[in-house]
Design an enzyme around this catalytic site. Structure first.
Site, PDB file in Angstrom:
ATOM      1  N   ASP A   1      -7.285  -3.094  14.420  1.00 60.49           N
ATOM      2  CA  ASP A   1      -8.566  -3.731  13.953  1.00 60.49           C
ATOM      3  C   ASP A   1      -8.720  -4.669  12.973  1.00 60.49           C
ATOM      4  O   ASP A   1      -9.808  -5.109  12.377  1.00 60.49           O
ATOM      5  CB  ASP A   1      -9.536  -2.533  13.643  1.00 60.49           C
ATOM      6  CG  ASP A   1      -8.659  -1.639  12.455  1.00 60.49           C
ATOM      7  OD1 ASP A   1      -7.791  -2.271  11.984  1.00 60.49           O
ATOM      8  OD2 ASP A   1      -9.140  -0.540  11.693  1.00 60.49           O
TER       9      ASP A   1
ATOM     10  N   GLU B   1      -9.694  -1.680   5.488  1.00 55.02           N
ATOM     11  CA  GLU B   1     -10.304  -1.420   6.858  1.00 55.02           C
ATOM     12  C   GLU B   1     -11.421  -2.429   7.119  1.00 55.02           C
ATOM     13  O   GLU B   1     -12.071  -3.042   6.008  1.00 55.02           O
ATOM     14  CB  GLU B   1     -10.760  -0.147   6.732  1.00 55.02           C
ATOM     15  CG  GLU B   1      -9.732   0.967   6.628  1.00 55.02           C
ATOM     16  CD  GLU B   1      -8.897   1.325   7.991  1.00 55.02           C
ATOM     17  OE1 GLU B   1      -8.801   0.326   8.809  1.00 55.02           O
ATOM     18  OE2 GLU B   1      -8.096   2.246   8.096  1.00 55.02           O
TER      19      GLU B   1
ATOM     20  N   HIS C   1      -7.047  -4.764  10.106  1.00 54.87           N
ATOM     21  CA  HIS C   1      -6.771  -4.434   8.690  1.00 54.87           C
ATOM     22  C   HIS C   1      -5.690  -4.993   8.170  1.00 54.87           C
ATOM     23  O   HIS C   1      -4.624  -4.981   8.786  1.00 54.87           O
ATOM     24  CB  HIS C   1      -6.959  -3.063   8.416  1.00 54.87           C
ATOM     25  CG  HIS C   1      -6.042  -1.961   8.913  1.00 54.87           C
ATOM     26  ND1 HIS C   1      -6.150  -1.192   9.777  1.00 54.87           N
ATOM     27  CD2 HIS C   1      -4.707  -1.845   8.455  1.00 54.87           C
ATOM     28  CE1 HIS C   1      -4.880  -0.270  10.251  1.00 54.87           C
ATOM     29  NE2 HIS C   1      -4.063  -0.871   9.258  1.00 54.87           N
TER      30      HIS C   1
ATOM     31  N   ASP D   1       0.895  -1.183  -0.024  1.00 52.74           N
ATOM     32  CA  ASP D   1      -0.094   0.027   0.052  1.00 52.74           C
ATOM     33  C   ASP D   1       0.945   1.208  -0.022  1.00 52.74           C
ATOM     34  O   ASP D   1       2.041   1.075   0.014  1.00 52.74           O
ATOM     35  CB  ASP D   1      -0.997  -0.233   1.170  1.00 52.74           C
ATOM     36  CG  ASP D   1      -0.372  -0.493   2.523  1.00 52.74           C
ATOM     37  OD1 ASP D   1       0.791  -0.398   2.718  1.00 52.74           O
ATOM     38  OD2 ASP D   1      -1.016  -0.839   3.382  1.00 52.74           O
TER      39      ASP D   1
HETATM   40  C1  GLP Z   1      -0.445   0.352   8.526  1.00 51.54           C
HETATM   41  C2  GLP Z   1      -0.302  -0.352   7.157  1.00 51.54           C
HETATM   42  C3  GLP Z   1      -0.627  -1.805   7.356  1.00 51.54           C
HETATM   43  C4  GLP Z   1       0.045  -2.300   8.689  1.00 51.54           C
HETATM   44  C5  GLP Z   1      -0.431  -1.630   9.835  1.00 51.54           C
HETATM   45  C6  GLP Z   1       0.170  -2.190  10.992  1.00 51.54           C
HETATM   46  O1  GLP Z   1      -2.064   0.907   8.614  1.00 51.54           O
HETATM   47  N1  GLP Z   1      -1.118   0.141   6.113  1.00 51.54           N
HETATM   48  O2  GLP Z   1      -0.170  -2.328   6.231  1.00 51.54           O
HETATM   49  O3  GLP Z   1      -0.099  -3.571   8.977  1.00 51.54           O
HETATM   50  O4  GLP Z   1      -0.152  -0.240   9.649  1.00 51.54           O
HETATM   51  O5  GLP Z   1       1.239  -1.416  11.500  1.00 51.54           O
HETATM   52  P1  GLP Z   1       2.311  -1.691  12.710  1.00 51.54           P
HETATM   53  O6  GLP Z   1       3.050  -2.815  12.132  1.00 51.54           O
HETATM   54  O7  GLP Z   1       3.092  -0.393  12.988  1.00 51.54           O
HETATM   55  O8  GLP Z   1       1.373  -2.021  13.981  1.00 51.54           O
END
Ligand code: GLP
Length: 263
Positions: free
Chosen positions: A140, A147, A142, A70
């Protein structure tokens, strides 16, 4: 589904990096090994270990093509919170044999997001699909920027970020949720589950509910990560801290099936 429970974050990262390196090294076909990659804090330790292994010549990226999950819409590459910047800063700039032309990241500055996303799907297909997609999830559940209530058959496209995600991600934007871009480009849940293998990192107490929903709740678009239950080769690599909401029987089951030393 396998759930590989490691004692702590460092061990989870080591396990995941070893798994990815083993898959790359086992790939003997002429076509490149196609690797899907995430951003976020979860994969940082995995990237650090992959860089170490790459410098030690334990794994080569010369025949690896990557596709990132993304990118924020409206952030230029040079922005220190763009996922392009993150990936170069944490991984690509440190690999000794990664070819820049093999790196694919959605362009958040595109003036035609629909065309950008369609071209991304087409490019993945042109390589014969993704061999291994590594991912992380939000609190959550995602996966990428899919989402809650995103279709489980979604493809690469524009996604609106929820208020919750903008609040969580505001820690990277001066703690101001308004500064977090409202939209992103993201691969779909269908794009991820089309991959031959999926490896998702889930660590920390704050992901405990998400881990339970991923592996032992019903398959539901409320927890988009739960789509992995339908995948024939999905692995969750997690730490003990993330296991707090698993039932005891589920926790024991996953430990039990990993008793044999395997990668
Ligand atoms: C963002 C990204 C996700 C990622 C998530 C969790 O929102 N778009 O791809 O998995 O954060 O991030 P973290 O690993 O910092 O908890």
């Amino acid at each position: 589904m396998r759930v590989v429970i490691q004692e702590n974050y460092e061990k989870m990262c080591k396990w995941a990096a070893d798994y990815i390196a083993a898959r790359i090294n086992a790939h003997k076909e002429d076509r490149p090994f196609v690797l899907g990659l995430p951003t976020g804090s979860s994969p940082i330790g995995v990237y650090r270990e992959l860089v170490r292994m790459n410098k030690a010549r334990e794994v080569s990226f010369a025949n690896v093509v990557t596709f990132n999950m993304d990118e924020y819409l409206g952030l230029p590459r040079e922005h220190d919170q763009s996922y392009w910047y993150f990936m170069h800063d944490n991984l690509f700039d440190h690999l000794v044999d990664m070819k820049p032309e093999n790196i694919n990241i959605l362009n958040g500055m595109t003036d035609d997001p629909e065309a950008e996303c369609a071209a991304y799907e087409a490019k993945i297909a042109s390589y014969g699909g993704i061999d291994l997609f590594m991912g992380g999830i939000g609190v959550d559940g995602h996966l990428a920027f899919n989402e809650p209530f995103t279709s489980l058959s979604s493809r690469t496209g524009v996604r609106a970020l929820t208020t919750d995600t903008r609040i969580v991600n505001s820690r990277f934007f001066g703690n101001d949720p308004e500064k977090v871009p409202a939209y992103a480009l993201s691969v779909g849940i269908g794009t991820v589950t089309d991959s031959k293998e999926v490896l998702v990192l889930i660590n920390g107490h704050n992901k405990a509910r998400a881990l339970a929903a991923t592996v032992q709740g019903g398959v539901s678009q409320q927890w988009t990560c739960s789509a992995l239950q339908l995948h024939p080769a999905a692995i969750i690599a997690c730490d003990e801290a993330a296991c707090g909401e698993l039932t005891v029987d589920a926790y024991r089951y996953f430990l039990d099936i990993e008793k044999e030393e395997r990668l």
